[in-house]
Enzyme design. Structure first.
Site, mmCIF file in Angstrom:
data_model
loop_
_atom_site.group_PDB
_atom_site.id
_atom_site.type_symbol
_atom_site.label_atom_id
_atom_site.label_comp_id
_atom_site.label_asym_id
_atom_site.label_seq_id
_atom_site.Cartn_x
_atom_site.Cartn_y
_atom_site.Cartn_z
ATOM 1 C CG ASP A 205 -2.131 0.844 1.100
ATOM 2 O OD1 ASP A 205 -2.346 1.444 0.026
ATOM 3 O OD2 ASP A 205 -2.901 0.920 2.083
ATOM 4 C CG ASP A 257 -9.141 4.011 0.733
ATOM 5 O OD1 ASP A 257 -8.337 3.437 -0.029
ATOM 6 O OD2 ASP A 257 -8.904 4.229 1.932
#
Length: 579
Positions: A205, A257
């Protein structure tokens, strides 16, 4: 809506046994070279902890979700990954607590049995285990100057302490300097640890274009780890580097997101998990990234917010549209909701094998109508059928959304099946139309009938190195035409599906603006069926005309190639129609 009827796992497995090739799609550029690690031939399916569990994962919570994945029956429909995301680590005032080799320490208070035991529990249920990391090396490793396992190097030898990497939890991560010996070895040691623990899927990430050295290092490390580990990148990656992501990884997050962070809990946790605006923002990115998806590497639109009914922030219509887009885009299907509280309506959505087969066919759809709020997406499956999705992305007012067969490269009649209901949608000679409620979708399978022809655009084919897809001469169909190098051996090659062995008519549309013939050999499945076939002058590069011949096709996938036989090369090729 009528109750959903699924075809069952055995039938799904049969469907998914179709050859995993990239079917030539209308207007689809040739994809960049995919990772050759042999993994992710289909998009991953499973569950991920971030959307619902967020910053508070525990061993008990992850086990409960794994249990529910099995007891709900979703495992039997292909959802097999259980992915632990961030916040499993232990932090102190200086960032991540590290082990003796400078790697993150797991918080024993929340994962008392350790990660290997958790992975073993998940594996015992016939599931796969996913894990999480970010680039760099922890500040505590540098402060303690921990050794790099199995080497004479230490953390201070490999850290670039002038720059801090992005991290969402403990922060305090320094860049690794890959010009220094020991940096790759540090990543290798971490990958070996994950392999020893039984990790099957790794999400790295906080990745940006500046992290390409890290992405490359982790790719090398995972390949050398001794365990097949599917490699996922996150998040909001730069499309300019898409060929690099595709070469090195198995999936990549195309946006930020999908969660709205608008719940009542800490850091916006709790319900709702997302919003319709978060879902509809994916339509544009799915279209832009479409050329880069295919077996071995997938455009990741983020987690599925389906499972807990309307409280996730989407109506039932919107949730069906959400899953339809993810299926058409061939995005990983990683559920983000609470599997211990699945509703019957949402379980039926997630377990719809017809939708799953659309996702798992190895083809990412192309957007062919973008007239907000009306959207139409289409793709051709390896078996020759077309899949078409119609959407009303608006929040008020019904919309009539339409598609013609010429828009998807099909002529002649077709038989239609509604894939959400499984019911017949009749037949049509020219196209399909539906009036949709706000947020509603319609997903149909279009099966060409006898007497029709199927168009395969040249820009969706494979072609010789150095070729370009151009649009500077008008009159072409699709998004352009293929301009190959002026050399003998220059080729364009299509993959053509035929349900049965038969004699077919091939029609090549081309333009030759020169005064000389540009002959080509035409081959089917490696055998030349027309040697030196003439592709004569057409008067101008905008003067498109056809060359037609009759050839035998076998049942299944056929390879049709045109190859230039002189130094003049090939003409500009627009499309191939197979009748």
């Amino acid at each position: 809506m009528r109750p959903l009827r699924t075809m069952g796992h055995t039938a799904l497995a049969t469907l998914l046994a179709l050859p995993l090739i990239l079917a030539a799609q209308v207007g689809s550029p040739q994809p960049a070279a995919a990772s050759d690690n042999g993994l992710a031939l289909r998009p991953a399916m499973g569950w991920s902890s971030w959307s619902f569990v967020r910053r508070w994962p525990t061993e008990a919570k992850i086990k409960a979700q794994a249990d529910a994945l099995v007891s709900s029956g979703l495992k039997d429909h292909g959802y097999v990954y259980v992915n632990l995301d961030d916040f499993y680590q232990k932090c102190d005032a200086n960032g991540f607590v590290v082990d003796q080799y400078g790697r993150w320490a797991v918080d024993q208070a929340t994962f008392p049995s350790g990660i290997k035991a958790l992975a073993d529990y998940i594996h015992a249920k016939g599931l796969k285990f996913g894990f999480y990391v970010t680039p760099g090396i922890a500040k505590n490793a540098v402060t303690q100057n921990t050794p790099v396992e199995g080497t004479p190097y230490r953390a201070r030898d490999i850290a670039d302490t002038t720059r801090q990497e992005k991290n969402y939890n403990c922060k305090n991560m320094y860049y690794l300097d890959y010009s220094k010996p020991g940096a790759q070895e540090f990543v290798n040691s971490w990958a070996r640890q994950f392999a020893d623990w039984g990790v099957d899927y790794l999400k790295i990430d906080g990745v940006g274009s500046h992290d390409i050295p890290d992405v490359r290092a982790w790719d090398k490390a995972l390949r050398a780890s001794g365990r097949p580990i599917t490699y996922a990148l996150s998040n909001n990656l730069n499309i300019a580097d898409a060929p690099t992501w595709r070469q090195l990884a198995n999936s990549w997050r195309t946006q930020g997101d999908v969660e709205c962070y608008c719940g009542p809990g800490s850091n916006g946790s709790g319900f709702p998990l997302t919003s319709w605006a978060k879902i509809t923002s994916r339509f544009g990115s799915a279209s832009a990234w479409q050329p880069y998806a295919g077996p071995g590497g997938w455009n990741d639109l983020d987690s599925l917010q389906i499972g807990n009914g309307d409280q996730v922030g989407l109506t039932a219509d919107q949730r069906r549209s959400h899953l339809t887009l993810w299926a058409m885009a061939a995005s990983p299907l990683l559920i983000g909701t609470d599997l211990t509280a699945l509703t019957a309506t949402d379980t039926a959505m997630l377990a719809n094998d017809r939708l799953i087969a659309v996702n798992q066919d190895g083809v990412a759809a192309r957007r062919i109508v973008d007239a907000t709020p009306r959207q139409v997406w289409a793709k051709r499956q390896p078996g020759g059928d077309h899949i078409v999705a119609l959407f009303n992305t608006g929040t008020s007012g019904n919309q009539t959304v339409s598609v013609t067969w010429s828009q998807i490269g099909l002529t002649g009649p077709a038989t239609l099946t509604d894939l959400w209901s499984g019911q017949s949608a009749g037949q049509s000679a020219t196209g399909f139309s539906a009036t949709l409620r706000p947020g509603e979708t319609r997903l149909i399978r279009v099966t060409p009938g006898s007497g029709g022809s199927v168009r395969y655009e040249a820009e969706g084919a494979r072609y010789t190195a150095g070729s370009t897809v151009d649009s500077n001469h008008g009159g072409f169909s699709g998004t352009g035409f293929v301009n190959t190098p002026n050399a003998a051996g220059a080729y364009v090659e299509w993959s053509v599906a035929s349900p049965v062995a038969r004699t077919a008519t091939l029609t090549f549309r081309y333009a030759n603006g020169t005064t000389a013939d540009r002959p080509m050999d035409v081959s089917v499945n490696g055998s030349v069926v027309a040697a030196g076939r003439s592709f004569g002058p057409t008067g101008a590069w905008t003067g498109w005309t056809d060359v037609t011949l009759t050839v035998p096709l076998t049942a299944g996938t056929n390879t049709i190639r045109t190859t230039a036989t002189t130094g003049n090369g090939a003409p500009n090729l627009d499309h191939l129609e197979v009748g």
